[in-house]
Design a protein around this motif. Structure first.
Motif, mmCIF file in Angstrom:
data_model
loop_
_atom_site.group_PDB
_atom_site.id
_atom_site.type_symbol
_atom_site.label_atom_id
_atom_site.label_comp_id
_atom_site.label_asym_id
_atom_site.label_seq_id
_atom_site.Cartn_x
_atom_site.Cartn_y
_atom_site.Cartn_z
ATOM 1 N N SER A 83 0.957 -1.161 0.047
ATOM 2 C CA SER A 83 0.016 -0.068 0.020
ATOM 3 C C SER A 83 0.840 1.142 -0.030
ATOM 4 C CB SER A 83 -0.827 -0.022 1.168
ATOM 5 O OG SER A 83 -0.080 0.312 2.383
ATOM 6 N N LEU A 84 0.225 2.432 -0.296
ATOM 7 C CA LEU A 84 0.985 3.524 -0.263
ATOM 8 C C LEU A 84 1.541 4.018 0.957
ATOM 9 C CD1 LEU A 84 1.856 6.167 -2.117
ATOM 10 C CD2 LEU A 84 -0.125 7.333 -1.356
ATOM 11 N N GLU A 85 0.701 3.764 2.053
ATOM 12 C CA GLU A 85 0.833 3.965 3.232
ATOM 13 C C GLU A 85 2.213 3.069 3.860
ATOM 14 O OE1 GLU A 85 -0.975 4.385 7.718
ATOM 15 O OE2 GLU A 85 -2.265 3.525 6.132
ATOM 16 N N ALA A 86 2.081 1.961 3.610
ATOM 17 C CA ALA A 86 3.253 0.866 3.787
ATOM 18 C C ALA A 86 4.711 1.287 3.233
ATOM 19 C CB ALA A 86 2.837 -0.427 3.439
ATOM 20 N N LEU A 87 4.556 1.634 2.025
ATOM 21 C CA LEU A 87 5.618 2.072 1.101
ATOM 22 C C LEU A 87 6.159 3.369 1.827
ATOM 23 C CD1 LEU A 87 7.278 1.902 -1.065
ATOM 24 C CD2 LEU A 87 5.918 3.226 -2.408
ATOM 25 N N THR A 88 5.280 4.327 2.113
ATOM 26 C CA THR A 88 5.965 5.555 2.755
ATOM 27 C C THR A 88 6.748 5.352 4.155
ATOM 28 O OG1 THR A 88 4.411 6.881 1.501
ATOM 29 C CG2 THR A 88 5.443 7.778 3.627
ATOM 30 N N MET A 89 5.943 4.543 4.907
ATOM 31 C CA MET A 89 6.358 4.252 6.331
ATOM 32 C C MET A 89 7.621 3.548 6.241
ATOM 33 S SD MET A 89 4.489 5.772 8.292
ATOM 34 C CE MET A 89 5.372 5.228 9.597
ATOM 35 N N ALA A 90 8.041 2.583 5.248
ATOM 36 C CA ALA A 90 9.128 1.879 5.177
ATOM 37 C C ALA A 90 10.265 2.971 4.855
ATOM 38 C CB ALA A 90 8.975 0.997 3.777
ATOM 39 N N TYR A 91 10.261 3.795 3.870
ATOM 40 C CA TYR A 91 11.204 4.918 3.424
ATOM 41 C C TYR A 91 11.441 5.562 4.781
ATOM 42 C CZ TYR A 91 12.144 3.607 -1.267
ATOM 43 O OH TYR A 91 12.607 2.739 -2.288
#
Length: 295
Positions: free
Chosen positions: A270-278
């Motif tokens: 998800s966009l949220e998971a991608l953002t949080m990973a970075y």
């Protein structure tokens, strides 16, 4: 492709502190661009440079397909709504319409009055007596009545309750559909951005970490789970990794056509998971963000 915002090696320093460094990005016209990052990352600095409220210390920034930021042509085509929605509290909604009309070359008085009526804001009510949601709608109305080509929103929904936030975003999406404007929205509400964003710009510690179409970024990353000590495909880059027993859970950047190895499970991100990973990847670096060091 025409661009709403384009920067090349853009930088902004305050004394010896770099709030924004080597910022190179290209934001397409006609889309909603999500600008995300932690507090102090440089998001507001970037937006201030885009709308002409600050001058670069280095590099270049242009808007509306090549117009220098801060120039008269740029100012005429951009509308800005800040998080604190700076409205004169002692002026009525009608008074603010009159003031904004006199301060701008282009302002649609009839549109502004119709829109205030549509959202139920009393024209004689002072801004200081309006609810948070009403103030947000009033600020948005004053911006949209200028019929901008680019609407810049710096966390305007942060102080709003869920219903007011939904109504505000619905108004933004309607303006995009009807007038074809470009929107740059800085927000911490990642779940909200997932529903509306076409393009993502992620800034951390004053630098651009991601810049691209949401669809392309999601296709280039995935969540994978597999044996803890197993080596990854060399074409993959681990952005975030956690372990639980004999299993590893990773967010990886991988070619869209690369298969998930035998014994591993892969699923879309998800966009949220991608953002949080970075953001978590950057959080491992010690020390304050550049703007936090100023405090």
């Amino acid at each position: 492709m025409t661009t709403a915002i384009e920067t090349r090696e853009l930088g902004k320093t305050y004394g010896r502190i770099a709030a924004l460094s080597d910022c190179t990005l290209s934001v397409p016209e006609g889309q909603l661009v999500a600008l995300v990052g932690p507090n102090g990352a440089g998001k507001s600095t970037l937006l201030n440079l885009v709308v002409g409220l600050a001058a670069p210390s280095s590099g270049e920034v242009s808007v509306l397909d090549g117009v220098p930021a801060g120039s008269p042509a740029a100012l005429d085509g951009i509308a800005f709504v800040a998080q604190d929605m700076p409205l004169y509290r002692n002026l009525s909604a009608t008074g603010l319409i009159h003031l904004t009309r006199n301060l701008n070359q282009r302002f649609d008085d009839d549109y502004a009055r119709r829109r205030l009526d549509d959202v139920g804001i009393p024209p004689r009510q002072k801004a200081g007596k309006l609810s948070g949601g009403q103030r947000a709608q009033l600020a948005l109305t004053l911006a949209l009545a200028r019929h901008p080509r680019l609407l810049v929103l710096d966390e305007p929904t942060a102080p709003l309750d869920p219903l007011a936030r939904h109504d505000f975003m619905a108004a933004v999406m309607t303006a995009m559909a009807e007038d074809g404007i470009s929107v740059v929205l800085s927000s911490h509400v990642l779940a909200e951005l997932e529903r509306v964003a076409d393009h993502l710009v992620l800034i951390s510690r004053g630098r651009v970490r991601l810049d691209g179409a949401v669809e392309d970024l999601l296709a280039a990353h995935r969540l994978v789970t597999g044996p803890r000590d197993e080596h990854l495909d060399p074409r993959w880059r681990a952005i975030q990794q956690t372990t639980a027993g004999a299993q590893s859970h990773l967010v990886v950047e991988a070619p869209p056509d690369s298969p998930t190895p035998l014994g591993w499970e892969g699923r879309p991100i998800s966009l949220e998971a991608l953002t949080m990973a970075y953001l978590r990847e950057d959080a491992r670096t010690s020390g304050p963000t550049p703007l936090e060091a100023l405090r």
